[in-house]
Design a protein around this motif. Structure first.
Motif, PDB file in Angstrom:
ATOM      1  N   ASN A 176       0.841  -1.202   0.000  1.00  0.00           N
ATOM      2  CA  ASN A 176       0.000   0.000   0.000  1.00  0.00           C
ATOM      3  C   ASN A 176       0.875   1.251   0.000  1.00  0.00           C
ATOM      4  N   PHE A 177       0.623   2.133  -0.955  1.00  0.00           N
ATOM      5  CA  PHE A 177       1.356   3.392  -1.068  1.00  0.00           C
ATOM      6  C   PHE A 177       0.505   4.521  -0.487  1.00  0.00           C
ATOM      7  N   VAL A 178       1.177   5.420   0.238  1.00  0.00           N
ATOM      8  CA  VAL A 178       0.507   6.610   0.746  1.00  0.00           C
ATOM      9  C   VAL A 178       0.470   7.663  -0.364  1.00  0.00           C
ATOM     10  N   PRO A 195      10.687   0.625  10.964  1.00  0.00           N
ATOM     11  CA  PRO A 195      11.059  -0.371   9.948  1.00  0.00           C
ATOM     12  C   PRO A 195       9.879  -1.025   9.226  1.00  0.00           C
ATOM     13  N   ARG A 196       8.675  -0.915   9.769  1.00  0.00           N
ATOM     14  CA  ARG A 196       7.538  -1.531   9.086  1.00  0.00           C
ATOM     15  C   ARG A 196       7.058  -0.710   7.897  1.00  0.00           C
ATOM     16  N   TYR A 197       7.605   0.495   7.752  1.00  0.00           N
ATOM     17  CA  TYR A 197       7.329   1.312   6.569  1.00  0.00           C
ATOM     18  C   TYR A 197       8.536   1.291   5.645  1.00  0.00           C
ATOM     19  N   GLU A 198       8.304   1.504   4.363  1.00  0.00           N
ATOM     20  CA  GLU A 198       9.379   1.521   3.375  1.00  0.00           C
ATOM     21  C   GLU A 198       9.325   2.806   2.567  1.00  0.00           C
ATOM     22  N   SER A 199      10.498   3.309   2.226  1.00  0.00           N
ATOM     23  CA  SER A 199      10.582   4.493   1.373  1.00  0.00           C
ATOM     24  C   SER A 199      10.345   4.077  -0.071  1.00  0.00           C
ATOM     25  N   GLU A 200       9.419   4.756  -0.755  1.00  0.00           N
ATOM     26  CA  GLU A 200       9.039   4.395  -2.113  1.00  0.00           C
ATOM     27  C   GLU A 200       8.876   5.642  -2.971  1.00  0.00           C
ATOM     28  N   GLU A 201       8.636   5.426  -4.255  1.00  0.00           N
ATOM     29  CA  GLU A 201       8.336   6.504  -5.191  1.00  0.00           C
ATOM     30  C   GLU A 201       7.102   6.145  -5.996  1.00  0.00           C
ATOM     31  N   GLU A 260       7.880  11.213  -4.071  1.00  0.00           N
ATOM     32  CA  GLU A 260       8.437  10.430  -2.977  1.00  0.00           C
ATOM     33  C   GLU A 260       7.352  10.158  -1.935  1.00  0.00           C
ATOM     34  N   THR A 261       7.306   8.919  -1.445  1.00  0.00           N
ATOM     35  CA  THR A 261       6.276   8.544  -0.475  1.00  0.00           C
ATOM     36  C   THR A 261       6.769   7.361   0.360  1.00  0.00           C
ATOM     37  N   ILE A 262       5.877   6.788   1.141  1.00  0.00           N
ATOM     38  CA  ILE A 262       6.192   5.590   1.910  1.00  0.00           C
ATOM     39  C   ILE A 262       5.110   4.544   1.641  1.00  0.00           C
ATOM     40  N   SER A 263       5.420   3.315   1.981  1.00  0.00           N
ATOM     41  CA  SER A 263       4.469   2.213   1.768  1.00  0.00           C
ATOM     42  C   SER A 263       4.411   1.340   3.016  1.00  0.00           C
ATOM     43  N   VAL A 264       3.331   0.600   3.111  1.00  0.00           N
ATOM     44  CA  VAL A 264       3.140  -0.359   4.191  1.00  0.00           C
ATOM     45  C   VAL A 264       2.480  -1.594   3.592  1.00  0.00           C
ATOM     46  N   ASN A 265       2.899  -2.760   4.034  1.00  0.00           N
ATOM     47  CA  ASN A 265       2.431  -4.019   3.439  1.00  0.00           C
ATOM     48  C   ASN A 265       1.231  -4.592   4.173  1.00  0.00           C
ATOM     49  N   HIS A 266       0.373  -5.237   3.396  1.00  0.00           N
ATOM     50  CA  HIS A 266      -0.643  -6.131   3.954  1.00  0.00           C
ATOM     51  C   HIS A 266      -0.066  -7.540   3.862  1.00  0.00           C
ATOM     52  N   LEU A 267      -0.103  -8.264   4.969  1.00  0.00           N
ATOM     53  CA  LEU A 267       0.625  -9.522   5.068  1.00  0.00           C
ATOM     54  C   LEU A 267      -0.292 -10.670   5.489  1.00  0.00           C
ATOM     55  N   ILE A 268       0.085 -11.868   5.065  1.00  0.00           N
ATOM     56  CA  ILE A 268      -0.503 -13.080   5.635  1.00  0.00           C
ATOM     57  C   ILE A 268       0.420 -13.515   6.757  1.00  0.00           C
ATOM     58  N   MET A 269      -0.132 -13.533   7.970  1.00  0.00           N
ATOM     59  CA  MET A 269       0.651 -13.863   9.148  1.00  0.00           C
ATOM     60  C   MET A 269       0.239 -15.242   9.668  1.00  0.00           C
ATOM     61  N   ALA A 270       1.186 -15.918  10.289  1.00  0.00           N
ATOM     62  CA  ALA A 270       0.932 -17.235  10.888  1.00  0.00           C
ATOM     63  C   ALA A 270       1.515 -17.259  12.286  1.00  0.00           C
TER      64      ALA A 270
END
Length: 475
Positions: free
Chosen positions: A126-128, A250-256, A274-284
């Motif tokens: 997901n990008f902001v 660290p749970r956010y990433e620098s993106e473009e 320039e923006t940041i992103s955050v992932n949607h994850l499958i967790m176990a």
């Protein structure tokens, strides 16, 4: 006397028959148990494992992806099945995972994670996207005023409309404001659900907008287009502190954001942003079996294209980053498949094989003991027969006629026949048969010597004879 002997022989025969029947029943029982155990193990090995997965809210992109995944697993997989559980949102899904009520959960990476949660796969990135309107729609370019908000620092004292009612988006905006030097308390936030985008665009009290989603998200594109129609061309706000945010969180990433990624007429933005992103994850859960997670991971990427044909959002599913310093560790089952060091069948179950061998050895020893216990009467009879033959040796040496010697020989033949039957049934061992042969040989010599004495000649070694040949075990 003859009647008594016949009765004794009949009783012995009946007893041997019962022992044979008991031995046969024992063999059948053991064989049945082995068959049931093998059938149970085969059923367990081939039975698909059903994993419960929490995802929400109902009708969201994540929910549709998991539903398509459930259908694909059911039609193309024999190892893993999915049982989705719809929740009110990603936070609730993660809470169910932490409570141990589900095996997997789809959650956003910047939410509070259960202590034993580990990453299996990335559902989407997901990008902001932050933008502000240039002015009322339809305004003449000559009279158009420059936008009031050109960068994030200008948001102080203004209101931001956030698409999506999850508190995680507002928390993310506050992180961005703090890193950009803006006091979060000076920025008002209004939440709008994804089905109220037109209302968002017409609200003139809102000075900037924020969406969080994939770059090809229809919700983000529709929101940008709606605000452009109502308020003029959008001005995209770069997050200049994206790298600092990624280092601190660290749970956010620098993106473009690439140019022209949002389809419109014209396409926006004009240049990369320039923006940041955050992932949607499958967790176990960490305790979920490595083999189970590895099987799920392989199946997921085997059917990903089939899922994407039903739900385009499934095309964003990717492998997680297995770096050791990652904020959210990758489950060892998924990491083993990604790194190519997945344990083989023997690696995983070798200990069980050794345990099975030890168990079979113990069962064999117990069976041997049980057989000896059931055949204890036969062994006692064999000992009694040896004593009887030793007594017959004394009687043979004192015999007064050949008729007595023949009677002793007939009795010995009967004993030999019964002994060989016991040997064939496995009631006595070969060592016991050898001991029996020694006393039988002694009786043979005694009969030969006494017969020679009665005939007044020199005794000669017997050639063959009933006693000698009868000792040979039958096939």
């Amino acid at each position: 006397m003859s009647s008594s002997n016949d009765t004794s022989k009949a009783s012995d025969a009946a007893r041997r028959w019962r022992r044979r029947s008991n031995s046969l029943l024992l063999v059948l029982a053991v064989g049945f148990l082995v068959f049931v155990a093998a059938a149970g193990a085969l059923y367990y090995a081939l039975k698909p494992e059903v994993l419960r997965i929490a995802v929400g809210p109902r009708g969201s992109d994540d929910h549709r992806v998991i539903q398509a995944m459930e259908d694909a697993f059911a039609s193309e997989s024999r190892t893993i099945r999915l049982s989705p559980l719809a929740t009110d949102g990603a936070a609730d899904a993660l809470a169910l995972l932490g409570a141990g009520e589900v095996d997997l959960a789809v959650g956003r990476g910047d939410l509070e994670m259960p202590a034993d949660a580990q990453t299996v796969a990335t559902v989407r990135k997901n990008f902001v996207v932050l933008w502000s309107p240039s002015g009322p729609a339809g305004q003449s370019p000559k009279r158009r005023h420059p936008p009031k908000i050109k960068e994030i620092a200008d948001l102080a004292g203004h209101r931001v409309g956030v698409i999506g009612r999850t508190p995680a988006n507002a928390a993310l905006l506050r992180v961005i404001l703090s890193a950009s030097g803006v006091e979060p308390g000076k920025v008002a936030i209004s939440h709008f659900s994804t089905d109220h985008i037109d209302e968002l665009a017409r609200d003139l009290t809102i000075d900037a907008f924020m969406a969080v989603g994939p770059l090809d998200s229809k919700i983000t594109s529709d929101a940008i287009a709606a605000t452009a129609r109502a308020r003029g061309e959008p001005k995209f706000l770069p997050i200049d502190a994206s790298e600092a945010i990624a280092l601190k969180h660290p749970r956010y990433e620098s993106e473009e954001i690439p140019p022209s990624v949002f389809n419109a007429d014209p396409a926006w933005p004009d240049d990369k942003v320039e923006t940041i992103s955050v992932n949607h994850l499958i967790m176990a859960r960490k305790t979920l079996s490595e083999a189970t997670v590895a099987a799920f991971f392989r199946q997921l990427f085997a059917v990903r294209q089939a899922i994407a044909r039903q739900v385009p959002g499934a095309a964003h599913i990717t492998k997680p980053d297995t770096e050791k310093d990652a904020e959210l560790p990758v489950h060892r089952g998924a990491a083993a498949v990604i790194d190519g060091n997945e344990r083989t069948f023997l690696d995983r179950y070798g200990d069980y094989f050794w345990f099975a061998l030890l168990l079979l050895s113990a069962i064999g020893s117990a069976g041997a003991w049980l057989r000896r216990y059931l055949n204890r009467d036969d062994r006692e009879d064999n000992t009694s027969h040896r004593h009887s033959i030793l007594a017959m040796v004394s009687r043979a040496r004192a015999a007064e006629s050949n008729q007595e010697l023949l009677a002793l020989q007939r009795d010995a033949d009967a004993i030999i026949s019964e002994t060989l039957e016991c040997y064939d049934d496995g009631a006595i061992e070969e060592e016991e048969l050898t001991a029996f042969g020694l006393v039988l040989e002694l009786l043979r010599h005694a009969i030969v010597e006494r017969r020679a004495e009665l005939q007044g000649g020199t005794p000669e070694p017997a050639r063959g004879g009933t006693i000698r040949h009868s000792l040979t075990p039958r096939a």
